[in-house]
Design a protein around this motif. Structure first.
Motif, PDB file in Angstrom:
ATOM      1  N   VAL A 150       2.802   0.569  -4.343  1.00 33.99           N
ATOM      2  CA  VAL A 150       3.780  -0.462  -4.680  1.00 33.99           C
ATOM      3  C   VAL A 150       3.075  -1.683  -5.270  1.00 33.99           C
ATOM      4  O   VAL A 150       3.557  -2.289  -6.231  1.00 33.99           O
ATOM      5  CB  VAL A 150       4.606  -0.849  -3.439  1.00 33.99           C
ATOM      6  CG1 VAL A 150       5.470  -2.074  -3.718  1.00 33.99           C
ATOM      7  CG2 VAL A 150       5.469   0.330  -2.997  1.00 33.99           C
ATOM      8  N   GLY A 151       1.919  -2.016  -4.712  1.00 36.46           N
ATOM      9  CA  GLY A 151       1.166  -3.142  -5.262  1.00 36.46           C
ATOM     10  C   GLY A 151       0.777  -2.906  -6.709  1.00 36.46           C
ATOM     11  O   GLY A 151       0.859  -3.817  -7.547  1.00 36.46           O
ATOM     12  N   ASP A 152       0.326  -1.682  -7.023  1.00 39.21           N
ATOM     13  CA  ASP A 152      -0.010  -1.350  -8.410  1.00 39.21           C
ATOM     14  C   ASP A 152       1.205  -1.508  -9.315  1.00 39.21           C
ATOM     15  O   ASP A 152       1.104  -2.035 -10.434  1.00 39.21           O
ATOM     16  CB  ASP A 152      -0.501   0.097  -8.503  1.00 39.21           C
ATOM     17  CG  ASP A 152      -1.812   0.340  -7.780  1.00 39.21           C
ATOM     18  OD1 ASP A 152      -2.626  -0.605  -7.692  1.00 39.21           O
ATOM     19  OD2 ASP A 152      -2.016   1.471  -7.301  1.00 39.21           O
ATOM     20  N   LEU A 153       2.348  -1.038  -8.827  1.00 39.37           N
ATOM     21  CA  LEU A 153       3.581  -1.123  -9.610  1.00 39.37           C
ATOM     22  C   LEU A 153       3.946  -2.571  -9.909  1.00 39.37           C
ATOM     23  O   LEU A 153       4.253  -2.933 -11.054  1.00 39.37           O
ATOM     24  CB  LEU A 153       4.717  -0.432  -8.850  1.00 39.37           C
ATOM     25  CG  LEU A 153       6.128  -0.593  -9.411  1.00 39.37           C
ATOM     26  CD1 LEU A 153       6.254   0.099 -10.758  1.00 39.37           C
ATOM     27  CD2 LEU A 153       7.165  -0.035  -8.431  1.00 39.37           C
ATOM     28  N   SER A 169       0.804  -1.220   0.000  1.00 38.10           N
ATOM     29  CA  SER A 169       0.000   0.000   0.000  1.00 38.10           C
ATOM     30  C   SER A 169       0.841   1.276   0.000  1.00 38.10           C
ATOM     31  O   SER A 169       0.294   2.376  -0.139  1.00 38.10           O
ATOM     32  CB  SER A 169      -0.914   0.017   1.226  1.00 38.10           C
ATOM     33  OG  SER A 169      -0.148  -0.079   2.424  1.00 38.10           O
ATOM     34  N   ASP A 170       2.154   1.160   0.140  1.00 36.54           N
ATOM     35  CA  ASP A 170       3.002   2.352   0.182  1.00 36.54           C
ATOM     36  C   ASP A 170       2.974   3.084  -1.154  1.00 36.54           C
ATOM     37  O   ASP A 170       2.899   2.458  -2.224  1.00 36.54           O
ATOM     38  CB  ASP A 170       4.440   1.972   0.529  1.00 36.54           C
ATOM     39  CG  ASP A 170       4.636   1.685   2.004  1.00 36.54           C
ATOM     40  OD1 ASP A 170       3.726   1.984   2.792  1.00 36.54           O
ATOM     41  OD2 ASP A 170       5.698   1.144   2.373  1.00 36.54           O
ATOM     42  N   PRO A 171       3.065   4.418  -1.118  1.00 39.07           N
ATOM     43  CA  PRO A 171       3.050   5.192  -2.369  1.00 39.07           C
ATOM     44  C   PRO A 171       4.373   5.092  -3.123  1.00 39.07           C
ATOM     45  O   PRO A 171       5.418   4.786  -2.542  1.00 39.07           O
ATOM     46  CB  PRO A 171       2.796   6.624  -1.886  1.00 39.07           C
ATOM     47  CG  PRO A 171       3.367   6.655  -0.500  1.00 39.07           C
ATOM     48  CD  PRO A 171       3.101   5.281   0.079  1.00 39.07           C
ATOM     49  N   VAL A 172       4.305   5.381  -4.413  1.00 38.73           N
ATOM     50  CA  VAL A 172       5.493   5.381  -5.283  1.00 38.73           C
ATOM     51  C   VAL A 172       5.734   6.829  -5.707  1.00 38.73           C
ATOM     52  O   VAL A 172       5.027   7.342  -6.576  1.00 38.73           O
ATOM     53  CB  VAL A 172       5.284   4.484  -6.520  1.00 38.73           C
ATOM     54  CG1 VAL A 172       6.518   4.486  -7.412  1.00 38.73           C
ATOM     55  CG2 VAL A 172       4.931   3.063  -6.092  1.00 38.73           C
ATOM     56  N   PRO A 173       6.708   7.528  -5.119  1.00 39.11           N
ATOM     57  CA  PRO A 173       6.898   8.943  -5.426  1.00 39.11           C
ATOM     58  C   PRO A 173       7.107   9.252  -6.902  1.00 39.11           C
ATOM     59  O   PRO A 173       6.653  10.296  -7.395  1.00 39.11           O
ATOM     60  CB  PRO A 173       8.145   9.311  -4.606  1.00 39.11           C
ATOM     61  CG  PRO A 173       8.123   8.366  -3.453  1.00 39.11           C
ATOM     62  CD  PRO A 173       7.596   7.080  -4.028  1.00 39.11           C
ATOM     63  N   SER A 174       7.768   8.370  -7.630  1.00 32.29           N
ATOM     64  CA  SER A 174       8.024   8.625  -9.044  1.00 32.29           C
ATOM     65  C   SER A 174       6.809   8.347  -9.925  1.00 32.29           C
ATOM     66  O   SER A 174       6.780   8.747 -11.096  1.00 32.29           O
ATOM     67  CB  SER A 174       9.211   7.785  -9.524  1.00 32.29           C
ATOM     68  OG  SER A 174       9.000   6.411  -9.240  1.00 32.29           O
TER      69      SER A 174
END
Length: 257
Positions: free
Chosen positions: A42-45, A31-36
């Motif tokens: 992170v899951g989406d990535l 669930s952590d965000p991806v700044p870039s």
């Protein structure tokens, strides 16, 4: 002339970067965000890159002459704690498929000036995975990694710049346009690699080498340029009478289609 990597080099890079991506993702929460990539967790990535690997595997394995009509099955990742094993399974299958692919593979490709399909897919997935590994690293750091932290080997960066500049940028779908034409040289400071990008109201024209009459020069290490032109870093310099980087930041959003 740009340093282009061999199939074996690209597969080694793909393997290494997939391992690094999994390691980075394992150190944070899904669930952590991806700044870039602010729209992604992170899951989406991980679901995205795992699905892309499966999509590419199908094209290579089946020798498809056109893109798959429905790619949703490739992105059907598990919702439980097995997301990372699912990713590793997909990257491993992709590497095996590319290792087994014949040199004369006939399959769908989608970039201008694309190399033969087996090499194209090894190259494309090596760089897709590298950039998204940097995204996973940004999630762990809570910010964009520096060029040094990203630690992208110079030969890999040069190869990726060549793919981006001669493959993606000149496509008809490119939004890099201007009413007042100009030319910019993009040159690595740590490798014998340079390209001239001619921007106008038409699709960009990219040639290898540095045009001495260009209106601006964008320079940096190959790794810094690689990250900067993928909109993942700012460790580059521009000098001249036009602002290519300003146009680039506003207009260049690379997608596969």
């Amino acid at each position: 002339m740009p340093l282009r990597l061999s199939q074996a080099d690209l597969l080694a890079a793909l393997d290494s970067e997939a391992t690094r991506l999994a390691r980075e993702a394992n150190r944070v929460l899904p669930s952590d965000p991806v700044p870039s990539c602010p729209q992604w967790s992170v899951g989406d990535l991980v679901r995205h890159i795992g699905g892309v690997h499966r999509w590419a595997t199908r094209i290579v394995t089946d020798g498809l002459s056109s893109n798959v009509e429905d790619d949703r099955e490739f992105f059907a990742a598990p919702d439980d704690g097995s997301l990372l094993p699912w990713f590793v399974e997909g990257s491993s299958a992709l590497i095996r498929a590319l290792q087994a692919a014949p040199d004369d593979l006939q399959a769908f490709v989608f970039l201008k000036n694309a190399p033969p399909p087996a090499l194209f897919w090894a190259r494309r997935q090596a760089h897709e995975t590298t950039i998204h590994r940097v995204d996973a690293q940004s999630a762990r750091l809570g910010r964009m990694p520096s060029t040094a932290e990203a630690a992208i080997p110079t030969p890999l960066a040069v190869d990726g710049l060549d793919e981006l500049l001669t493959g993606f940028v000149p496509r008809r779908s490119s939004r890099l346009r201007t009413d007042e034409p100009f030319r910019t040289v993009i040159a690595a400071t740590d490798a014998p690699a340079a390209w001239t990008v001619s921007v106008s109201a038409d699709p960009p024209v990219v040639t290898e080498g540095a045009d001495p009459a260009a209106q601006s020069h964008v320079t940096g290490t190959a790794a810094a340029l690689y990250l900067g032109l993928w909109n993942r870093g700012d460790d580059v310099a521009e000098n001249g009478t036009v602002d290519l980087l300003g146009h680039w930041r506003d207009q260049v959003r690379v997608s596969w289609s």
